[in-house]
Scaffold this motif. Structure first.
Motif, PDB file in Angstrom:
ATOM      1  N   ALA A 189      55.854  37.883  41.734  1.00 28.14           N
ATOM      2  CA  ALA A 189      55.797  38.081  40.285  1.00 28.14           C
ATOM      3  C   ALA A 189      55.917  36.768  39.523  1.00 28.14           C
ATOM      4  O   ALA A 189      55.274  36.592  38.480  1.00 28.14           O
ATOM      5  N   ASP A 190      56.715  35.836  40.041  1.00 22.93           N
ATOM      6  CA  ASP A 190      56.883  34.569  39.339  1.00 22.93           C
ATOM      7  C   ASP A 190      55.587  33.752  39.303  1.00 22.93           C
ATOM      8  O   ASP A 190      55.369  32.979  38.378  1.00 22.93           O
ATOM      9  N   GLN A 191      54.729  33.946  40.272  1.00 24.74           N
ATOM     10  CA  GLN A 191      53.457  33.229  40.296  1.00 24.74           C
ATOM     11  C   GLN A 191      52.385  33.933  39.452  1.00 24.74           C
ATOM     12  O   GLN A 191      51.495  33.285  38.918  1.00 24.74           O
ATOM     13  N   TRP A 192      52.479  35.238  39.347  1.00 19.29           N
ATOM     14  CA  TRP A 192      51.465  36.000  38.614  1.00 19.29           C
ATOM     15  C   TRP A 192      51.845  36.281  37.172  1.00 19.29           C
ATOM     16  O   TRP A 192      50.970  36.529  36.338  1.00 19.29           O
ATOM     17  N   GLY A 193      53.129  36.240  36.843  1.00 21.50           N
ATOM     18  CA  GLY A 193      53.582  36.528  35.478  1.00 21.50           C
ATOM     19  C   GLY A 193      52.878  35.703  34.412  1.00 21.50           C
ATOM     20  O   GLY A 193      52.322  36.245  33.450  1.00 21.50           O
ATOM     21  N   PRO A 194      52.881  34.362  34.551  1.00 16.54           N
ATOM     22  CA  PRO A 194      52.200  33.540  33.545  1.00 16.54           C
ATOM     23  C   PRO A 194      50.690  33.819  33.484  1.00 16.54           C
ATOM     24  O   PRO A 194      50.082  33.760  32.421  1.00 16.54           O
TER      25      PRO A 194
END
Length: 101
Positions: free
Chosen positions: A50-55
């Motif tokens: 999620a941290d890679q796809w959130g932005p």
């Protein structure tokens, strides 16, 4: 006119149904995107992180489709899916987003 209609119908009947159907997002991901987006090859965001796809999700699906179609960073235009339609690209990206929340 009649000959044109007969030729058009004949051509449609000779085209396999599967060739006319768009692939869904999971199919495109599993056959075209997984190699990089499962491993993070060349800096690809990893599906499930999620941290890679959130932005990226914050950019919106249309912006993501546009950048994937043009190519981004080490990813060539359309990644490894040169035969993907815009709809298939969008479905694959949506699949990755949905699985990265």
């Amino acid at each position: 006119m009649k000959k044109t209609m007969i030729l058009a119908v004949t051509a449609m009947l000779m085209t396999p149904i599967a060739a006319m159907a768009e692939r869904d997002g999971a199919t495109v991901y599993n056959t075209k995107c997984m190699a990089c987006h499962m491993t993070g090859a060349a800096g690809a965001p990893i599906v499930g992180k999620a941290d890679q796809w959130g932005p990226r999700a914050a950019m919106g699906i249309d912006a993501l489709v546009a950048s994937a179609t043009k190519g981004v960073n080490a990813m060539p235009p359309k990644g490894t899916c040169m035969d993907c339609t815009d709809g298939e690209m969008k479905a694959a990206i949506q699949h990755m987003l949905d699985n990265s929340k």
